[in-house]
Motif scaffolding. Structure first.
Motif, PDB file in Angstrom:
ATOM      1  N   GLU A  77      46.576  41.777  41.496  1.00 44.63           N
ATOM      2  CA  GLU A  77      47.395  42.831  42.070  1.00 44.63           C
ATOM      3  C   GLU A  77      46.792  44.207  41.837  1.00 44.63           C
ATOM      4  O   GLU A  77      46.842  45.084  42.693  1.00 44.63           O
ATOM      5  N   SER A  78      46.219  44.414  40.656  1.00 46.66           N
ATOM      6  CA  SER A  78      45.679  45.735  40.342  1.00 46.66           C
ATOM      7  C   SER A  78      44.324  45.987  40.995  1.00 46.66           C
ATOM      8  O   SER A  78      43.923  47.130  41.164  1.00 46.66           O
ATOM      9  N   SER A  79      43.633  44.910  41.386  1.00 45.68           N
ATOM     10  CA  SER A  79      42.327  45.103  42.023  1.00 45.68           C
ATOM     11  C   SER A  79      42.435  45.200  43.548  1.00 45.68           C
ATOM     12  O   SER A  79      41.441  45.395  44.217  1.00 45.68           O
ATOM     13  N   GLY A  80      43.640  45.076  44.039  1.00 47.54           N
ATOM     14  CA  GLY A  80      43.873  45.341  45.454  1.00 47.54           C
ATOM     15  C   GLY A  80      43.875  44.121  46.278  1.00 47.54           C
ATOM     16  O   GLY A  80      43.816  43.879  47.341  1.00 47.54           O
TER      17      GLY A  80
END
Length: 80
Positions: A77-80
Motif C-alpha cells: 500500500e505504501s509503495s503505491g
C-alpha cells in the motif's frame, strides 16, 4: 503552524505531520513456565496493568504468517 516552541501543541504537531516518532508502548516477547509464548505490552500508567497475549507453540507459525501478511500488505500500500 505549531509556533516557535513557546506555544507548541502536540495535537497540532501531529496534524501537521511534524511528529516523526509516534508513541509506542514497549513490547516484550518471552516464554512462560508453561511453555507458552507471551507477548506483553507495557502499561503506560501502572506496571501491574500490562496487557498479555499467550500463544501455544503450535500456533506460532499461523500467527507469524498472519503478521507477515499484514506487513506485506502495508508495504504494498505504501509503495503505491
Amino acid at each position: 503552524m505549531v509556533g516557535d516552541g513557546s506555544d507548541f501543541k502536540w495535537g497540532e504537531a501531529r496534524n501537521e505531520g511534524l511528529v516523526v516518532v509516534p508513541e509506542q508502548a514497549a513490547i516484550a516477547v518471552y516464554e512462560n513456565p508453561n511453555g507458552d509464548v507471551v507477548i506483553r505490552q507495557e502499561a503506560q500508567m501502572h506496571p501491574d496493568e500490562d496487557h498479555y497475549v499467550y500463544i501455544q507453540h503450535l500456533y506460532l507459525p499461523v500467527l507469524i504468517a498472519a503478521l507477515e501478511q499484514l506487513r506485506l500488505k502495508k508495504q504494498r500500500e505504501s509503495s503505491g
